[in-house]
Enzyme design. Structure first.
Site, PDB file in Angstrom:
ATOM      1  N   HIS A  55       0.386 -58.988   5.866  1.00 55.88           N
ATOM      2  CA  HIS A  55      -0.017 -59.162   7.260  1.00 55.88           C
ATOM      3  C   HIS A  55      -0.325 -57.810   7.883  1.00 55.88           C
ATOM      4  CE1 HIS A  55       1.192 -59.706  11.647  1.00 55.88           C
ATOM      5  NE2 HIS A  55      -0.001 -60.241  11.503  1.00 55.88           N
TER       6      HIS A  55
ATOM      7  N   ASP B 218      -5.887 -61.903  11.650  1.00 57.07           N
ATOM      8  CA  ASP B 218      -4.692 -61.599  12.432  1.00 57.07           C
ATOM      9  C   ASP B 218      -4.828 -62.138  13.849  1.00 57.07           C
ATOM     10  OD1 ASP B 218      -2.246 -60.505  13.110  1.00 57.07           O
ATOM     11  OD2 ASP B 218      -3.034 -58.484  13.387  1.00 57.07           O
TER      12      ASP B 218
ATOM     13  N   TYR C 277     -15.340 -44.434   8.968  1.00 55.83           N
ATOM     14  CA  TYR C 277     -14.961 -43.996   7.618  1.00 55.83           C
ATOM     15  C   TYR C 277     -13.453 -43.842   7.436  1.00 55.83           C
ATOM     16  CZ  TYR C 277     -19.901 -43.540   6.690  1.00 55.83           C
ATOM     17  OH  TYR C 277     -21.226 -43.822   6.521  1.00 55.83           O
TER      18      TYR C 277
ATOM     19  N   ASN D 106     -21.369 -53.179   8.340  1.00 57.03           N
ATOM     20  CA  ASN D 106     -20.056 -52.729   7.884  1.00 57.03           C
ATOM     21  C   ASN D 106     -18.981 -53.247   8.831  1.00 57.03           C
ATOM     22  OD1 ASN D 106     -21.125 -50.966   5.735  1.00 57.03           O
ATOM     23  ND2 ASN D 106     -21.974 -49.851   7.467  1.00 57.03           N
TER      24      ASN D 106
ATOM     25  N   MET E  76     -19.182 -51.432  12.472  1.00 62.33           N
ATOM     26  CA  MET E  76     -19.762 -50.108  12.666  1.00 62.33           C
ATOM     27  C   MET E  76     -20.891 -50.216  13.688  1.00 62.33           C
ATOM     28  SD  MET E  76     -21.718 -47.511  10.029  1.00 62.33           S
ATOM     29  CE  MET E  76     -20.323 -47.012   9.024  1.00 62.33           C
TER      30      MET E  76
END
Length: 146
Positions: free
Chosen positions: A22, A69, A118, A138, A79
């Site tokens: 989790h 979650d 990143y 992304n 991104m």
């Protein structure tokens, strides 16, 4: 062969999802992302490549088996485009829709500046590289509980 598992989901991807706990994060990245370099810094050190699969399809398949979650503000990040900060690109809207459908409620995505993405990807559990060809495809998914 397993029932209910999308055909592009590999044994390694199943292992990654089962091994995550989790709050662990999974980076889903496009074909232009520096997957190998970043993957060496992740928890598992794994780069998994999903050939011929775009980002929305990969996320849809993953969310058939892994919950997002519900304890944090946003279990989804994307991104942000350098030349269009704050703008949701088509690929972002599609993945948000997939997440909302999978979780049966509205999911928001937190934009992350390109260079800030990143280090977040590096701290993720693994990198899942898709064949997504649209720029900025992304994402980060945070695993929830059943």
């Amino acid at each position: 062969m397993l029932k209910g598992v999308p055909p592009f989901v590999t044994a390694d991807l199943l292992w990654v999802m089962a091994s995550m706990g989790h709050g662990d994060e999974l980076a889903i990245v496009d074909r232009n992302f520096s997957g190998f370099r970043v993957a060496t810094q992740t928890t598992s050190g794994k780069l998994l490549i999903l050939e011929g699969v775009d980002a929305p399809t990969a996320v849809r398949g993953i969310l058939k088996m892994m919950p997002l979650d519900t304890f944090g503000d946003t279990p989804l990040m994307h991104m942000e485009a350098v030349d269009a900060p704050g703008e949701l690109l088509e690929v972002h809207r599609e993945v948000i829709a997939v997440c909302s459908e999978a979780e049966v409620h509205s999911i928001a995505s937190q934009p992350v500046e390109r260079f800030a993405y990143y280090p977040i990807a590096m701290r993720s559990f693994a990198i899942i590289q898709t064949a997504e060809s649209r720029p900025y495809g992304n994402f980060i998914l945070r695993k929830g509980v059943l």
